[in-house]
Scaffold this motif. Structure first.
Motif, PDB file in Angstrom:
ATOM      1  N   SER A 139     -49.308 -30.500   6.087  1.00 30.43           N
ATOM      2  CA  SER A 139     -49.288 -30.781   7.527  1.00 30.43           C
ATOM      3  C   SER A 139     -50.349 -31.812   7.867  1.00 30.43           C
ATOM      4  O   SER A 139     -51.287 -32.046   7.106  1.00 30.43           O
ATOM      5  N   PHE A 140     -50.164 -32.415   9.045  1.00 35.22           N
ATOM      6  CA  PHE A 140     -51.161 -33.297   9.644  1.00 35.22           C
ATOM      7  C   PHE A 140     -51.587 -32.655  10.968  1.00 35.22           C
ATOM      8  O   PHE A 140     -50.895 -32.789  11.976  1.00 35.22           O
ATOM      9  N   PRO A 141     -52.738 -31.960  10.993  1.00 37.42           N
ATOM     10  CA  PRO A 141     -53.170 -31.268  12.207  1.00 37.42           C
ATOM     11  C   PRO A 141     -53.801 -32.174  13.251  1.00 37.42           C
ATOM     12  O   PRO A 141     -54.185 -31.700  14.324  1.00 37.42           O
ATOM     13  N   GLU A 142     -53.904 -33.474  12.961  1.00 41.74           N
ATOM     14  CA  GLU A 142     -54.583 -34.383  13.889  1.00 41.74           C
ATOM     15  C   GLU A 142     -53.969 -34.361  15.282  1.00 41.74           C
ATOM     16  O   GLU A 142     -54.648 -34.583  16.284  1.00 41.74           O
ATOM     17  N   GLY A 143     -52.657 -34.105  15.356  1.00 38.98           N
ATOM     18  CA  GLY A 143     -51.993 -34.065  16.651  1.00 38.98           C
ATOM     19  C   GLY A 143     -52.545 -32.990  17.567  1.00 38.98           C
ATOM     20  O   GLY A 143     -52.487 -33.119  18.803  1.00 38.98           O
ATOM     21  N   LEU A 144     -53.114 -31.937  17.000  1.00 39.43           N
ATOM     22  CA  LEU A 144     -53.719 -30.884  17.814  1.00 39.43           C
ATOM     23  C   LEU A 144     -54.901 -31.403  18.618  1.00 39.43           C
ATOM     24  O   LEU A 144     -55.250 -30.842  19.654  1.00 39.43           O
ATOM     25  N   PHE A 145     -55.521 -32.483  18.129  1.00 40.47           N
ATOM     26  CA  PHE A 145     -56.687 -33.065  18.801  1.00 40.47           C
ATOM     27  C   PHE A 145     -56.315 -34.301  19.611  1.00 40.47           C
ATOM     28  O   PHE A 145     -57.192 -34.955  20.189  1.00 40.47           O
ATOM     29  N   TRP A 168     -41.420 -35.774  12.411  1.00 41.19           N
ATOM     30  CA  TRP A 168     -41.466 -34.314  12.265  1.00 41.19           C
ATOM     31  C   TRP A 168     -42.892 -33.832  12.004  1.00 41.19           C
ATOM     32  O   TRP A 168     -43.355 -32.865  12.627  1.00 41.19           O
ATOM     33  N   LEU A 169     -43.587 -34.509  11.099  1.00 36.41           N
ATOM     34  CA  LEU A 169     -44.940 -34.077  10.752  1.00 36.41           C
ATOM     35  C   LEU A 169     -45.975 -34.502  11.789  1.00 36.41           C
ATOM     36  O   LEU A 169     -46.880 -33.726  12.116  1.00 36.41           O
ATOM     37  N   ILE A 170     -45.860 -35.722  12.302  1.00 34.90           N
ATOM     38  CA  ILE A 170     -46.929 -36.278  13.146  1.00 34.90           C
ATOM     39  C   ILE A 170     -46.682 -36.018  14.633  1.00 34.90           C
ATOM     40  O   ILE A 170     -47.557 -35.508  15.332  1.00 34.90           O
ATOM     41  N   MET A 171     -45.506 -36.356  15.125  1.00 35.58           N
ATOM     42  CA  MET A 171     -45.197 -36.111  16.536  1.00 35.58           C
ATOM     43  C   MET A 171     -44.844 -34.641  16.780  1.00 35.58           C
ATOM     44  O   MET A 171     -45.286 -34.033  17.750  1.00 35.58           O
ATOM     45  N   GLY A 172     -44.049 -34.078  15.871  1.00 37.16           N
ATOM     46  CA  GLY A 172     -43.659 -32.680  16.010  1.00 37.16           C
ATOM     47  C   GLY A 172     -44.744 -31.717  15.605  1.00 37.16           C
ATOM     48  O   GLY A 172     -44.679 -30.528  15.915  1.00 37.16           O
ATOM     49  N   ASN A 173     -45.770 -32.225  14.878  1.00 31.39           N
ATOM     50  CA  ASN A 173     -46.888 -31.404  14.415  1.00 31.39           C
ATOM     51  C   ASN A 173     -46.391 -30.152  13.682  1.00 31.39           C
ATOM     52  O   ASN A 173     -46.845 -29.039  13.920  1.00 31.39           O
ATOM     53  N   GLN A 174     -45.442 -30.377  12.773  1.00 31.17           N
ATOM     54  CA  GLN A 174     -44.854 -29.282  12.017  1.00 31.17           C
ATOM     55  C   GLN A 174     -45.496 -29.132  10.651  1.00 31.17           C
ATOM     56  O   GLN A 174     -45.929 -30.118  10.044  1.00 31.17           O
ATOM     57  N   LYS A 175     -45.547 -27.917  10.176  1.00 30.01           N
ATOM     58  CA  LYS A 175     -45.968 -27.637   8.813  1.00 30.01           C
ATOM     59  C   LYS A 175     -44.718 -27.518   7.948  1.00 30.01           C
ATOM     60  O   LYS A 175     -43.690 -27.010   8.402  1.00 30.01           O
ATOM     61  N   VAL A 176     -44.808 -27.997   6.717  1.00 27.57           N
ATOM     62  CA  VAL A 176     -43.652 -27.905   5.827  1.00 27.57           C
ATOM     63  C   VAL A 176     -44.061 -27.247   4.519  1.00 27.57           C
ATOM     64  O   VAL A 176     -45.170 -27.443   4.027  1.00 27.57           O
ATOM     65  N   ASP A 177     -43.135 -26.423   3.998  1.00 28.75           N
ATOM     66  CA  ASP A 177     -43.405 -25.798   2.706  1.00 28.75           C
ATOM     67  C   ASP A 177     -42.957 -26.733   1.583  1.00 28.75           C
ATOM     68  O   ASP A 177     -42.449 -27.836   1.826  1.00 28.75           O
ATOM     69  N   ALA A 178     -43.127 -26.293   0.351  1.00 31.12           N
ATOM     70  CA  ALA A 178     -42.847 -27.159  -0.794  1.00 31.12           C
ATOM     71  C   ALA A 178     -41.372 -27.557  -0.855  1.00 31.12           C
ATOM     72  O   ALA A 178     -41.048 -28.709  -1.151  1.00 31.12           O
ATOM     73  N   ASP A 179     -40.479 -26.622  -0.563  1.00 32.57           N
ATOM     74  CA  ASP A 179     -39.053 -26.936  -0.643  1.00 32.57           C
ATOM     75  C   ASP A 179     -38.649 -27.967   0.404  1.00 32.57           C
ATOM     76  O   ASP A 179     -37.857 -28.875   0.122  1.00 32.57           O
ATOM     77  N   ARG A 180     -39.186 -27.852   1.618  1.00 29.20           N
ATOM     78  CA  ARG A 180     -38.896 -28.844   2.648  1.00 29.20           C
ATOM     79  C   ARG A 180     -39.522 -30.189   2.263  1.00 29.20           C
ATOM     80  O   ARG A 180     -38.924 -31.249   2.495  1.00 29.20           O
ATOM     81  N   ALA A 181     -40.710 -30.144   1.692  1.00 29.32           N
ATOM     82  CA  ALA A 181     -41.366 -31.385   1.257  1.00 29.32           C
ATOM     83  C   ALA A 181     -40.529 -32.107   0.213  1.00 29.32           C
ATOM     84  O   ALA A 181     -40.481 -33.344   0.187  1.00 29.32           O
ATOM     85  N   VAL A 187     -42.656 -34.913  -1.937  1.00 28.90           N
ATOM     86  CA  VAL A 187     -43.041 -34.592  -3.317  1.00 28.90           C
ATOM     87  C   VAL A 187     -41.862 -34.890  -4.229  1.00 28.90           C
ATOM     88  O   VAL A 187     -40.704 -34.922  -3.802  1.00 28.90           O
ATOM     89  N   HIS A 188     -42.163 -35.102  -5.498  1.00 26.24           N
ATOM     90  CA  HIS A 188     -41.122 -35.425  -6.467  1.00 26.24           C
ATOM     91  C   HIS A 188     -40.494 -34.186  -7.084  1.00 26.24           C
ATOM     92  O   HIS A 188     -39.333 -34.225  -7.492  1.00 26.24           O
TER      93      HIS A 188
END
Length: 266
Positions: A139-145, A168-181, A187-188
Motif C-alpha cells: 500500500s501507499f499510505p501517503e494519501g492518508l496525509f 487504485w493504490l494512490i487515489m483509492g488508498n487501497q491495500k492489496v494482498d499478494a494475489d491482487r498484486a 509482482v512477478h
C-alpha cells in the motif's frame, strides 16, 4: 546495548544479499539504512564478480516506509521549491538511489515476505524483479496525509502497473494482498510463505546463469522500448543485437545448439 546495523549484507556465490535489519522498527528506512544500502548498491555495480542483487528483510514487516521519526538531517522545507528539492536530493538520498538501481546493468530482485508500504514499496518498484510471499501486502499510505508518494511511487507504479491500478493504490488508498498484486503486475510471482527465502534465492541463482552482456542490454532495451514507438523499439533491438551477436560466447553457444539439434535429428 549496541544496536545492530540497520542493513546486513552477505555474498553467496555471485549473489549479493542485502537485508533490511530493523525488525523492531518495522524496517523503517532510516538514514543509516539508506547509507548502507547505497554502499552495497555501489559495491554490486562495481564488482564484476557479483551478478545478482537480492533485497530482502528481517522481521514481521518488509518495510513500513521512510523513518518518520529519524529526521533527514535537513531543515524542514518551508516553500514549494524547497519541498521539490528535498524530494530530489533529500529523503536520505532515496530518489538518487532508486534511480541508480534502475540504471545498473545487472538484475536486482526484491523478495517481499510481508507488509511493504510507502518508501519500502518505492524501493521494491525500483528493482527489476519482485517476488512476493503469500503473506505479503502492499500500500501507499501517503494519501492518508493528503500527499503523494515522494520518490517514484507515482511514476514507476504507473509505468509498471498502468494508470488503472495506480489510481487504485494512490487515489483509492487501497491495500492489496499478494494475489491482487500479481494480477496488477506489481509482482512477478507469488510463492508459498514456507521456504520463501530459499525460493527467492533459487530464482537469483537462475539469473546468474544468464550472459551478463545480454542481461545488461536487455535491461536497457526494455526501458527504452517502454517509452518508444514500435519502429523505434525495433531499432533498439537491432542495435543491441548488433553488439551481442559479435560476442564469442554467443557464437559458441549457437554452434553448440546447432550441433545438438543435428545429433538429435539423426
Amino acid at each position: 546495548m549496541t544496536e545492530e546495523p540497520h542493513l546486513l549484507t552477505e555474498v553467496r556465490d555471485s549473489i549479493l544479499i542485502v537485508s533490511l535489519n530493523r525488525p523492531e522498527k518495522l524496517n523503517a528506512l532510516s538514514g543509516e539504512t539508506m547509507q548502507l544500502f547505497d554502499e552495497a548498491l555501489l559495491r554490486f555495480r562495481d564488482d564484476p564478480g557479483l551478478r545478482v542483487m537480492l533485497v530482502r528483510a528481517n522481521g514481521r514487516f518488509f518495510s513500513a516506509g521512510a523513518d518518520m521519526k529519524g529526521g533527514s538531517g535537513r531543515k524542514r522545507p518551508e516553500t514549494a521549491t524547497e519541498i521539490r528539492e528535498n524530494h530530489r536530493i533529500g529523503l536520505h538520498g532515496m530518489h538518487r538511489i532508486y534511480d541508480e538501481m534502475e540504471h545498473i546493468e545487472k538484475p536486482i530482485v526484491c523478495a517481499v515476505h510481508a507488509t511493504c508500504v510507502g518508501g519500502g514499496l518505492e524501493l521494491a518498484l525500483s528493482c527489476d524483479f519482485r517476488l512476493a510471499a503469500k503473506a505479503a501486502k502492499f500500500s501507499f499510505p501517503e494519501g492518508l496525509f493528503g500527499v503523494l508518494p515522494a520518490s517514484n511511487g507515482v511514476s514507476r507504479l504507473t509505468r509498471i502497473c498502468g494508470s488503472h491500478w495506480a489510481r487504485w493504490l494512490i487515489m483509492g488508498n487501497q491495500k492489496v494482498d499478494a494475489d491482487r498484486a500479481l494480477i496488477m503486475g506489481l509482482v512477478h510471482d507469488v510463492l508459498p510463505d514456507q521456504d520463501f527465502d530459499a525460493a527467492a534465492l533459487e530464482f537469483c541463482h537462475h539469473l546468474t546463469k544468464s550472459d551478463p552482456e545480454q542481461m545488461g542490454a536487455a535491461k536497457i532495451a526494455i526501458e527504452l522500448a517502454a517509452d518508444l514507438g514500435r519502429d523505434q523499439g525495433r531499432q533498439v533491438e537491432r542495435m543491441a543485437n548488433s553488439a551481442l551477436m559479435l560476442n564469442p560466447a554467443y557464437r559458441q553457444r549457437i554452434d553448440d545448439y546447432i550441433k545438438k539439434i543435428g545429433s538429435e535429428g539423426k
